[in-house]
Design a protein around this motif. Structure first.
Motif, PDB file in Angstrom:
ATOM      1  N   LEU A  56      32.219  -2.741 -48.034  1.00 60.71           N
ATOM      2  CA  LEU A  56      32.282  -3.084 -46.610  1.00 60.71           C
ATOM      3  C   LEU A  56      33.714  -2.847 -46.134  1.00 60.71           C
ATOM      4  N   LEU A  58      36.389  -3.595 -43.416  1.00 58.63           N
ATOM      5  CA  LEU A  58      36.623  -4.614 -42.401  1.00 58.63           C
ATOM      6  C   LEU A  58      37.914  -4.325 -41.641  1.00 58.63           C
ATOM      7  N   THR A 174      37.566 -12.785 -35.889  1.00 57.10           N
ATOM      8  CA  THR A 174      36.825 -12.695 -37.150  1.00 57.10           C
ATOM      9  C   THR A 174      37.439 -13.672 -38.146  1.00 57.10           C
ATOM     10  N   GLY A 189      32.434  -7.779 -36.572  1.00 58.70           N
ATOM     11  CA  GLY A 189      32.879  -8.693 -37.620  1.00 58.70           C
ATOM     12  C   GLY A 189      32.709 -10.166 -37.277  1.00 58.70           C
ATOM     13  N   CYS A 258      30.115   1.013 -45.935  1.00 59.87           N
ATOM     14  CA  CYS A 258      29.700   0.537 -44.618  1.00 59.87           C
ATOM     15  C   CYS A 258      30.889   0.162 -43.735  1.00 59.87           C
ATOM     16  N   VAL A 260      32.282  -1.799 -40.787  1.00 62.98           N
ATOM     17  CA  VAL A 260      31.912  -2.966 -39.986  1.00 62.98           C
ATOM     18  C   VAL A 260      32.539  -2.789 -38.599  1.00 62.98           C
ATOM     19  N   ILE A 302      27.699  -1.316 -39.286  1.00 59.92           N
ATOM     20  CA  ILE A 302      27.278  -2.533 -38.599  1.00 59.92           C
ATOM     21  C   ILE A 302      27.936  -2.503 -37.229  1.00 59.92           C
ATOM     22  N   LEU A 347      22.361  -3.043 -37.860  1.00 57.92           N
ATOM     23  CA  LEU A 347      22.766  -2.407 -39.123  1.00 57.92           C
ATOM     24  C   LEU A 347      22.105  -1.044 -39.175  1.00 57.92           C
TER      25      LEU A 347
END
Length: 349
Positions: A56, A58, A174, A189, A258, A260, A302, A347
């Motif tokens: 992920l 971020l 976040t 997030g 992924c 985010v 996401i 998603l």
């Protein structure tokens, strides 16, 4: 693709004025690009889509209280000052937006706080609403920044019409926010709770942190039909060696990588090597992603539900496919998903 391809009707009641009570209990729409299927879940179900060594990415930028209210000298008129970016630490120069702008000219002074200990002088006009201010404060730089934080309020987006409330300070951030510098939250997030991140970590999911300080340019309306003529504002970006190692290992091992949020996606796509790996970077990006576009790093995303004709919607359309996103948004409206910053999530796998 043209600007007009990205318009849609959004009923006003679908704008999220408040966040979900618990961060990870927003609704989640899951789009499978290969199967062209749409599922409806809760955000905390996202854990079911990730396995050991998936990654992920971020964006750990932190929102600072960028909206200040001051009074103009002599007239006492109330002026909103939105801090965009610091230009010079020593001279305390800032790029800002002012409202109402017609009242604010070079040479004007603005006074902030009940005791007027913070003063700003207008030294330049940058755009119709943009000004450069020099802040005057009798104290160290650290004390000056503390004063800005004390007087500023959480910069909720303009479409949230209610007054800022104390809980917004925590909720419009976040839980992994670290590096202060954004004037808007990387909102995808906002759905992660500490508990959910812990569960993902226990499952063996890896986290790569990048920093992209979100500016207001992200939300500037696109005003040209030919998208190639739209210019994005530059935003400050940093991707370090640690994040690069985690992401590139995920790519090499064919794991789910992924992004985010659109800001994390823009960050990684701004620093790609010729062989499709992530590079370290410290600088600025004005990258604008719209269809058609070949993504190099992430194979999963996401995101929140975005405004019509926005650069954010264009990026998501480039990633998932324009027709598929159109169908998903139609379903989101029908199923009464909440839109924008405090809204529900999507998603895309």
């Amino acid at each position: 693709m043209k600007l007009s391809h990205f318009g849609f009707h959004l009923p006003e009641e679908l704008l999220a004025e408040y966040p979900a009570e618990n961060r990870d209990e927003s609704r989640l729409m899951v789009l499978d690009r290969k199967k062209q299927t749409i599922e409806h879940k809760m955000f905390k179900d996202i854990i079911d889509y990730f396995n050991e060594d998936d990654v992920l990415i971020l964006n750990n930028t932190k929102v600072f209280p960028a909206r200040l209210y001051g009074n103009k000298e002599k007239t006492g008129a109330r002026i909103e000052v939105f801090l965009l970016r610091e230009l010079n630490e020593e001279q305390r120069l800032w790029d800002v937006l002012v409202d109402p702008a017609r009242k604010i000219r070079i040479g004007n002074k603005l006074y902030f706080g009940d005791d007027d200990t913070l003063v700003a002088e207008v030294i330049d006009n940058t755009t119709s609403r943009g000004r450069t201010l020099r802040f005057l404060y009798d104290g160290s730089y650290k004390e000056f920044r503390r004063k800005l934080n004390e007087l500023g309020e959480t910069p909720l987006p303009k479409y949230i019409k209610r007054e800022v409330q104390p809980e917004d300070e925590e909720r419009y951030q976040t839980i992994y926010a670290k590096n202060e510098g954004a004037v808007a939250a990387p909102t995808a997030g906002l759905h992660f709770s500490k508990h959910l991140l812990k569960r993902l970590e226990i499952k063996g999911v890896k986290f790569a942190e990048v920093t992209l300080h979100v500016g207001l340019g992200t939300f500037n309306p696109v005003e040209v039909e030919d998208l190639s003529k739209h210019k994005m504002d530059s935003e400050e970006l940093k991707i370090d060696e640690k994040a690069v190692a985690i992401v590139n290992k995920g790519i090499q091992n064919k794991k789910r990588v992924c992004a985010v949020g659109t800001t994390a996606m823009r960050a990684i796509e701004s620093s790609v090597s010729s062989n499709g790996q992530l590079n370290e970077i410290e600088g600025w990006t004005n990258k604008f992603i719209f269809p058609p576009y070949d993504f190099s790093i992430a194979n999963c995303m996401i995101t929140n539900f975005h405004t019509p004709k926005s650069t954010l919607l264009m990026m998501v359309s480039a990633f998932a496919g324009h027709d598929f996103i159109k169908k998903a948004y139609e379903e989101a409206v029908k199923e009464k998903y909440k839109f924008y910053s405090y809204g529900d999530a999507m998603l895309i796998i």
